[in-house]
Write an enzyme that holds these catalytic residues in place. Sequence first.
Site, PDB file in Angstrom:
ATOM      1  N   CYS A 141       0.853  -1.196   0.000  1.00 24.58           N
ATOM      2  CA  CYS A 141       0.000   0.000   0.000  1.00 24.58           C
ATOM      3  C   CYS A 141       0.887   1.244   0.000  1.00 24.58           C
ATOM      4  CB  CYS A 141      -0.863  -0.047   1.258  1.00 24.58           C
ATOM      5  SG  CYS A 141      -1.866   1.408   1.573  1.00 24.58           S
TER       6      CYS A 141
ATOM      7  N   SER B 207       0.646   3.623   1.917  1.00 29.83           N
ATOM      8  CA  SER B 207       0.947   4.003   3.306  1.00 29.83           C
ATOM      9  C   SER B 207       2.270   3.365   3.765  1.00 29.83           C
ATOM     10  CB  SER B 207      -0.189   3.578   4.239  1.00 29.83           C
ATOM     11  OG  SER B 207      -1.389   4.213   3.868  1.00 29.83           O
TER      12      SER B 207
ATOM     13  N   HIS C 219       4.813   5.551   2.488  1.00 36.26           N
ATOM     14  CA  HIS C 219       4.822   6.787   3.290  1.00 36.26           C
ATOM     15  C   HIS C 219       5.753   6.680   4.500  1.00 36.26           C
ATOM     16  CE1 HIS C 219       2.008   8.893   0.922  1.00 36.26           C
ATOM     17  NE2 HIS C 219       0.890   8.582   1.524  1.00 36.26           N
TER      18      HIS C 219
ATOM     19  N   HIS D 192       0.788  -3.783   6.216  1.00 38.97           N
ATOM     20  CA  HIS D 192      -0.362  -3.750   7.132  1.00 38.97           C
ATOM     21  C   HIS D 192      -1.606  -4.342   6.487  1.00 38.97           C
ATOM     22  CE1 HIS D 192      -0.387  -0.215   4.614  1.00 38.97           C
ATOM     23  NE2 HIS D 192      -1.700  -0.155   4.769  1.00 38.97           N
TER      24      HIS D 192
ATOM     25  N   CYS E  11      -6.979  -3.357   3.935  1.00 37.34           N
ATOM     26  CA  CYS E  11      -6.729  -1.921   3.819  1.00 37.34           C
ATOM     27  C   CYS E  11      -7.452  -1.313   2.637  1.00 37.34           C
ATOM     28  CB  CYS E  11      -5.243  -1.573   3.798  1.00 37.34           C
ATOM     29  SG  CYS E  11      -5.027   0.222   3.795  1.00 37.34           S
TER      30      CYS E  11
HETATM   31  P1  PAD Z   1      -1.347   4.154  -5.142  1.00 31.88           P
HETATM   32  O1  PAD Z   1       0.068   4.542  -5.259  1.00 31.88           O
HETATM   33  O2  PAD Z   1      -1.753   2.752  -5.444  1.00 31.88           O
HETATM   34  O3  PAD Z   1      -2.272   5.111  -6.047  1.00 31.88           O
HETATM   35  C1  PAD Z   1      -2.090   6.479  -6.214  1.00 31.88           C
HETATM   36  C2  PAD Z   1      -2.598   6.836  -7.616  1.00 31.88           C
HETATM   37  O4  PAD Z   1      -2.564   8.255  -7.772  1.00 31.88           O
HETATM   38  C3  PAD Z   1      -1.741   6.259  -8.744  1.00 31.88           C
HETATM   39  O5  PAD Z   1      -2.557   5.538  -9.660  1.00 31.88           O
HETATM   40  C4  PAD Z   1      -1.119   7.488  -9.408  1.00 31.88           C
HETATM   41  O6  PAD Z   1      -0.925   7.329 -10.801  1.00 31.88           O
HETATM   42  C5  PAD Z   1      -2.168   8.560  -9.098  1.00 31.88           C
HETATM   43  N1  PAD Z   1      -1.676   9.946  -9.141  1.00 31.88           N
HETATM   44  C6  PAD Z   1      -0.471  10.427  -8.729  1.00 31.88           C
HETATM   45  N2  PAD Z   1      -0.418  11.761  -8.920  1.00 31.88           N
HETATM   46  C7  PAD Z   1      -1.598  12.136  -9.455  1.00 31.88           C
HETATM   47  C8  PAD Z   1      -2.162  13.383  -9.869  1.00 31.88           C
HETATM   48  N3  PAD Z   1      -1.482  14.534  -9.744  1.00 31.88           N
HETATM   49  N4  PAD Z   1      -3.425  13.406 -10.371  1.00 31.88           N
HETATM   50  C9  PAD Z   1      -4.142  12.255 -10.501  1.00 31.88           C
HETATM   51  N5  PAD Z   1      -3.651  11.043 -10.122  1.00 31.88           N
HETATM   52  C10 PAD Z   1      -2.408  10.981  -9.616  1.00 31.88           C
HETATM   53  O7  PAD Z   1      -1.789   4.543  -3.660  1.00 31.88           O
HETATM   54  P2  PAD Z   1      -2.851   3.839  -2.681  1.00 31.88           P
HETATM   55  O8  PAD Z   1      -4.122   3.696  -3.407  1.00 31.88           O
HETATM   56  O9  PAD Z   1      -2.221   2.655  -2.031  1.00 31.88           O
HETATM   57  O10 PAD Z   1      -2.969   4.968  -1.550  1.00 31.88           O
HETATM   58  C11 PAD Z   1      -3.468   6.263  -1.884  1.00 31.88           C
HETATM   59  C12 PAD Z   1      -3.421   7.172  -0.674  1.00 31.88           C
HETATM   60  O11 PAD Z   1      -4.360   6.710   0.302  1.00 31.88           O
HETATM   61  C13 PAD Z   1      -2.067   7.221   0.029  1.00 31.88           C
HETATM   62  O12 PAD Z   1      -1.836   8.540   0.488  1.00 31.88           O
HETATM   63  C14 PAD Z   1      -2.283   6.292   1.220  1.00 31.88           C
HETATM   64  O13 PAD Z   1      -1.401   6.558   2.277  1.00 31.88           O
HETATM   65  C15 PAD Z   1      -3.701   6.647   1.562  1.00 31.88           C
HETATM   66  C16 PAD Z   1      -4.393   5.638   2.418  1.00 31.88           C
HETATM   67  N6  PAD Z   1      -5.270   6.125   3.317  1.00 31.88           N
HETATM   68  C17 PAD Z   1      -5.951   5.278   4.125  1.00 31.88           C
HETATM   69  C18 PAD Z   1      -6.956   5.874   5.053  1.00 31.88           C
HETATM   70  O14 PAD Z   1      -7.474   5.171   5.924  1.00 31.88           O
HETATM   71  N7  PAD Z   1      -7.269   7.150   4.894  1.00 31.88           N
HETATM   72  C19 PAD Z   1      -5.762   3.901   4.061  1.00 31.88           C
HETATM   73  C20 PAD Z   1      -4.876   3.425   3.100  1.00 31.88           C
HETATM   74  C21 PAD Z   1      -4.182   4.283   2.273  1.00 31.88           C
HETATM   75 ZN    ZN Z   2      -2.960   0.657   3.476  1.00 26.84          ZN
END
Ligand code: PAD
Ligand code: ZN
Length: 366
Positions: free
Chosen positions: A38, A40, A43, A59, A166
């Site tokens: 993920c 995160s 991060h 996770h 997640c």
């Molecule tokens: P990921 O890396 O799989 O997806 C991110 C996507 O964003 C990719 O497809 C990129 O191509 C796209 N992207 C990048 N820049 C841009 C832009 N400027 N405009 C449009 N698209 C773009 O990430 P993920 O899906 O694993 O995680 C996404 C976020 O969610 C990340 O910050 C993560 O830490 C967060 C998250 N939050 C929670 C929560 O509970 N809030 C849980 C899990 C993940």
């Molecule tokens: Zn996650």
Amino acid sequence: MKAAVLHQYGQELKIENVDLEEPRKGEVRVKMKAAGVCHSDQHVIDLTLPLPVPIILGHEGAGVVDAVGEGVTSVKVGDHVALNWVPSCTKCYYCRTGRPDMCDEAAKISAMGTMLDGTTRFSLNGRKVYQFPLTGTFSEYTVVPESSAIPIREDVPFEYAALVGCCVITGVGAVTNTAKVEPGSTVAVIGSGGVGFNVIQGASLAGAKQIIAIDILDDKLEKTKTFGATHTVNAKEKDPVREVQKLTDGLGVDYAFEVIGRPETMEQAYMMTRKTGQTIVVGVAKPNDKLSINAFSLPFQSKTITGSWLGQGNPAVDYPKLLDLNATGKLQLEPLVSKVYSLDQINVAFEDLKSGKNIRGVIRFE
Ligand code: PAD
Ligand code: ZN
């Protein structure tokens, strides 16, 4: 026992032979079968989420209970489990009032990288090794609190079951629990990654009539259509705010989700939300990032901006429900897994995550 250890921020993980203590009272040892990669986890590597090192990341995972500590009653050896990185303490204000996703204790302990009692179970050459929020799934075995091991149905292959831990609960829950998207509404999703794809399929499940997927990669945008996206916008080619306005007759969408973690895309999400609509931030920004929103617009446009953590969910209830939805064909898990890696290939999996290659890359343990 092999585990992928982050020794220094910004560096590659190293496969190490780590030691793992027996589970203590109220703890469970899990033999990991699959773990999703993920953003995160990335991060922690890039210090968006500050945690101590050396640390075992991961996770989003599923496996089989291998040993239980004293007093454990909810799982037994041999049970299939998906792991939960926000175990509820059941005692704090938020757990008592029905918001276990906001558990004060889980938030505090997660930042320490330890077990609930503040100590670690992993070590390397006698030196303690931390674990990413009470899970640490990039390891052949892990020890977690009982409330982090959620029993699941046994007919789902582990690499799919891992994802409910997640990206699925976070994405689908942001739609159903946080935003409470209504049938017939309009939705925009900025960021089509593991979590974003689940916001898209959650919006489709909720009956949204228009789902606009926004990303910077055409091949991923194409795939969002099989999860329910009705329109796609490549943000590298076109201004996403203007495109969303065009697609909604100048109104903006009822719900805009930011699923990347950048202030500029959060601002875009706010701008493309219609008056009185909702902007939902799922992406995790850096600790000192600030948002710039036109203050004058607040009363006149009366939009709501909110965050969503763990899809405002309750894993003990939601993981089984999400897996049942998959069994009845309402929720897709299989096509989310776009590549499977071995633990030895963990750094390749992170490179692929950073370049946006996968919907979800998953580590499979032999
Ligand atoms: P990921 O890396 O799989 O997806 C991110 C996507 O964003 C990719 O497809 C990129 O191509 C796209 N992207 C990048 N820049 C841009 C832009 N400027 N405009 C449009 N698209 C773009 O990430 P993920 O899906 O694993 O995680 C996404 C976020 O969610 C990340 O910050 C993560 O830490 C967060 C998250 N939050 C929670 C929560 O509970 N809030 C849980 C899990 C993940
Ligand atoms: Zn996650």
